[in-house]
Each structure stands twice: as structure tokens, then as C-alpha cells.
Design a protein around this motif. Structure first.
Motif, mmCIF file in Angstrom:
data_model
loop_
_atom_site.group_PDB
_atom_site.id
_atom_site.type_symbol
_atom_site.label_atom_id
_atom_site.label_comp_id
_atom_site.label_asym_id
_atom_site.label_seq_id
_atom_site.Cartn_x
_atom_site.Cartn_y
_atom_site.Cartn_z
ATOM 1 N N ALA A 102 0.859 -1.307 -0.004
ATOM 2 C CA ALA A 102 -0.060 0.095 -0.115
ATOM 3 C C ALA A 102 0.745 1.168 -0.141
ATOM 4 N N GLU A 103 0.745 2.003 -1.179
ATOM 5 C CA GLU A 103 1.600 3.347 -1.275
ATOM 6 C C GLU A 103 0.921 4.648 -1.302
ATOM 7 N N THR A 104 1.330 5.530 -1.113
ATOM 8 C CA THR A 104 0.602 6.756 -1.116
ATOM 9 C C THR A 104 1.588 7.875 -2.077
ATOM 10 N N ASP A 105 2.736 7.399 -2.511
ATOM 11 C CA ASP A 105 3.418 8.273 -3.424
ATOM 12 C C ASP A 105 4.703 7.383 -3.934
ATOM 13 N N ASP A 106 5.171 7.539 -5.148
ATOM 14 C CA ASP A 106 6.249 6.781 -5.844
ATOM 15 C C ASP A 106 5.652 5.403 -6.062
ATOM 16 N N ILE A 107 4.784 5.369 -6.367
ATOM 17 C CA ILE A 107 3.953 4.036 -6.221
ATOM 18 C C ILE A 107 4.880 2.882 -6.799
ATOM 19 N N LEU A 108 5.188 3.187 -8.019
ATOM 20 C CA LEU A 108 6.182 1.806 -8.915
ATOM 21 C C LEU A 108 7.447 1.937 -8.545
ATOM 22 N N ALA A 109 8.308 3.047 -8.131
ATOM 23 C CA ALA A 109 9.504 2.963 -7.757
ATOM 24 C C ALA A 109 9.453 2.336 -6.236
#
Length: 410
Positions: free
Chosen positions: A338-345
Motif C-alpha cells: 500500500a503506497e501513497t506516493d512514488d508507487i511504482l518505484a
């Protein structure tokens, strides 16, 4: 030719709802309603004894079709052959020990057992009976026989039975049976038959004191969708469920936990026999370094700071355990990020660090993922291209994940 094809495409899916003589027969009324209200054409075929629990007028009124239990009624229409031949799905709920035995032996003494013999569509049994009957060697052998022939026999739920008894044998909730049947009607393959799948779901809680905890917003909806999808595809499913208030997925064994350390213990306990582990739960990265034995009181002074310590990284531990032991363990490990920013990286870095085969990366935040009925994700692979899944129902994402898991088991 075109007209016939159009008629086939436009007609309602035909479902036969078999009802056998168990006290849970009343719950089949709700299952029937779910089918009819979602656009299915349902023919109810009860056993003679089942009509002592719920009468024929009820089934006729709810389904819009006449109800018969014997092969001698409306003989000119040959119902003992026609009903099974025309069905897209047959589901027996509740399925008693008696009906399971008759189906396994190929007996044809009434309309329901004749229908089961003539059906060439998927067949689902949702057993309901007392624990002793479910666990009897004869019932277990009959269930094994039906599964070997391709039928889906959903393990019963654990809970309150007739009288004061409690244990395995309770009919799963109608909504959960319906969701499994809907997945089968959609044409999903039975490519996980005989496989053991472990799914973690929900959000862990880390206690501050007997009243308060550190937690997150995970509802468990995505993990439970994965469990339902795996059951529909034939798997034996265990759900390690953290603080979830949803109905148990039909056919799955649910192990309830609270904290990250509880979840770690439960997942590792299932590690040695699992073919697939899907870590869909939102596991807390940190916990309070100390837990107060009594409620922390509010004073006029500033509160003491809360010191945190790291929780175990369950997904990374699973990957390392498989790499280092090389022994029995899951062929496929799936993680969620679960990510909020720079999801792919961030996702690519986690995939490499965690040692899993697939990583489902999704954006979370206000009205995103947590507690919502839909989800969008990018599924990263250790040995292939990324797969982007557009926003849609969580059940749809669950099947995309399993579509990628199944070939890796082969």
C-alpha cells in the motif's frame, strides 16, 4: 444462426437450487433471492423431506416456477432429465449427509438426485449438518469422491448448530455461497483444485494499553475477495484474519488474530503445507515498545511520548525462509504494498527486498482501497512484465492475481 446466438447471449443464466432436509433450509430462501435479484432464472428442486422445513408455495413464489420433488410430476416434460440438461449451474444448499451420500453413489430416487446425474454444468454442494456427521469417515469419503469427479464441495462454517451445539457443520452465509457461485458462473477455471492457499486479511492492531491500540483502516475486503476467488477455483483456503467484521468466506477456514506477531505465528504455522501464500493484510510496521497494563490516564501534563519498536516483516521472512531452507513451503508467495506516493518505484524496491514472486501495488488514501468495494493496482512480477489492473470490483482484482498465480504452480 445469428438469432439463436443472440438468444443464448441474452437469456438469463439458469440455476438449479437443490434444497435438502436440514434446518438450514430456511437460509436457502435468502440464497434464492440473491440469485433472482441479480438476474438469474432459478428452478428450486427440494427433496420430499425438505418440504417439511420450507413449503412448496414459498419456493414457487420466490422463484416464479412450479416446484416438484418427485420424478412423477409433469412427466410429459421429462423433468428428471430436462432440468439438469438445461442448467448452467446446480447448487445444493443445504446439502445434508444423506444427499452427499446419494450423489456420491449415483442414486436417483427423486427429482434432485436425477438432476444431479443429468447435469453437465458445474455442481456446487454447500453441506450443513452436525459436526459428528460432517467428520464421519463415510461423509469424508463421499465428499472426496464428489471432489474427484469435479464437484465443488464447500467446507461448512464453524459456529452455532441446532440446539446448544457448536462446531464445524454450519451452512455458510447465503451471500458468501452466492459469491462463490457467481464466480463459477462467470467461467473461472478450477485451476487451483487440490491446492492449499493461505490468505492474510484485515489490519493488525498493536496495543498501547487495555483500551487503546495503533491500527490502520484496512477492512479485509480485498483479502476476503481473494479467499472467495480461491475457493471458487477449487483451493483449500485458510484465511488469517486480523480484526475483520465481515462474514467468513464460504468454504474457507478462518484463523483470527490481532497483532502483527499473532499474524506471523499463524502464517508460519501454515507455511509448511501451503502451495500459495497471499499476504493481503495491512500489517503494522511498528508497535509500542511497552504496553501499559492499565489504561493510560489523561493528566494536566503533556502526555509521555510513545516509543515504537519494529514489528517482524512477515513477507520478507517468508521469502527468506523459502530461499534459505529449500524445503517444503509455498511455490508462490504474493505480497501487497500500500503506497501513497512514488508507487511504482517503491513497489519495485519492495519486490526485490521482500523476495516474493508477485507484488500487488496499490495506492491508498482517502476513499482509496481501504474500506472501499473497488481497487486498482499494478501487479509486479519477479520474472515477467508488470500487469496493470484498472479500477474495478475487488473480486475482479482477486481473480487477476490468481490468474498469475496458477501458471506458476504448474
Amino acid at each position: 444462426m445469428g438469432s439463436a446466438a443472440g438468444e443464448t447471449a441474452s437469456r438469463k443464466p439458469r440455476v438449479v437450487l437443490g434444497v435438502s432436509a436440514g434446518i438450514a433450509a430456511y437460509k436457502a430462501c435468502e440464497l434464492l433471492r440473491l440469485f433472482t435479484e441479480s438476474g438469474h432464472d432459478v428452478r428450486v428442486v427440494p427433496t420430499r423431506e425438505a418440504l417439511k422445513f420450507v413449503g412448496a408455495p414459498t419456493w414457487a413464489a420466490l422463484s416464479g416456477h412450479p416446484v416438484a420433488s418427485e420424478v412423477w410430476e409433469d412427466v410429459h416434460e421429462v423433468p428428471h432429465v430436462r432440468i439438469g440438461q438445461e442448467a448452467d449451474l446446480v447448487v445444493v444448499a443445504p446439502a445434508t449427509a444423506d444427499v452427499l451420500a446419494k450423489a456420491a453413489c449415483g442414486l436417483a430416487g427423486d427429482l434432485l438426485t436425477n438432476t444431479l446425474l443429468t447435469a453437465r454444468c458445474p455442481v456446487v454442494f454447500a453441506p450443513a449438518m452436525h459436526t459428528e456427521m460432517w467428520e464421519h469417515p463415510a461423509t469424508r469419503a463421499n465428499v472426496a469422491t464428489l471432489r474427484e469427479r469435479g464437484s465443488l464441495v464447500i467446507d461448512p462454517a464453524v459456529g452455532r448448530l441446532t440446539g446448544a451445539d457448536t462446531g464445524p457443520g454450519r451452512l455458510p452465509e447465503p451471500r458468501e455461497i452466492f459469491e462463490v457461485c457467481r464466480a463459477i458462473l462467470s467461467g473461472r477455471p478450477r485451476d487451483l483444485a487440490g491446492r492449499r492457499v493461505v490468505v492474510s486479511a484485515g489490519g493488525t492492531r498493536e496495543a498501547l494499553d487495555p483500551v487503546r491500540f495503533l491500527g490502520n483502516r484496512s477492512s479485509g475486503l480485498q483479502g476476503y475477495a481473494l479467499a472467495r476467488a480461491a475457493v471458487a477455483r477449487g483451493a483449500q483456503v485458510t484465511v488469517v484474519s486480523a480484526n475483520v467484521t465481515l462474514d467468513d468466506p464460504a468454504g474457507a477456514t478462518v484463523v483470527r488474530v490481532e497483532s502483527a506477531r499473532d499474524m506471523r505465528d499463524a502464517v508460519l504455522a501454515a507455511y509448511g503445507t501451503a502451495d500459495v501464500i497471499v499476504m493481503a493484510a495491512a500489517v503494522a510496521d511498528f508497535r509500542p515498545a511497552e504496553r501499559s497494563g492499565s489504561k493510560i490516564k489523561k493528566t494536566s501534563d503533556e502526555p509521555d511520548p510513545i516509543h515504537l519498536t519494529k514489528n517482524p516483516d512477515i513477507l520478507a521472512e517468508l521469502g527468506a525462509l523459502r530461499r534459505d531452507t529449500g524445503g517444503p513451503g509455498p511455490a508462490v508467495i504474493v505480497g501487497f504494498a500500500a503506497e501513497t506516493d512514488d508507487i511504482l518505484a517503491n513497489g519495485q524496491a519492495k519486490l526485490k527486498r521482500k523476495g516474493c514472486d508477485l507484488l500487488v501495488v496499490n495506492e491508498v488514501g482517502e476513499n482509496l482501497a481501504f474500506g472501499t468495494p473497488d481497487n486498482a493496482a499494478v501487479i509486479l512480477s519477479a520474472d515477467g512484465p508488470a500487469v496493470e489492473v484498472p479500477r474495478g470490483p475487488k473480486d475482479a482484482l482477486a481473480h487477476v492475481v490468481l490468474d498469475l498465480v496458477a501458471p506458476r504452480l504448474a
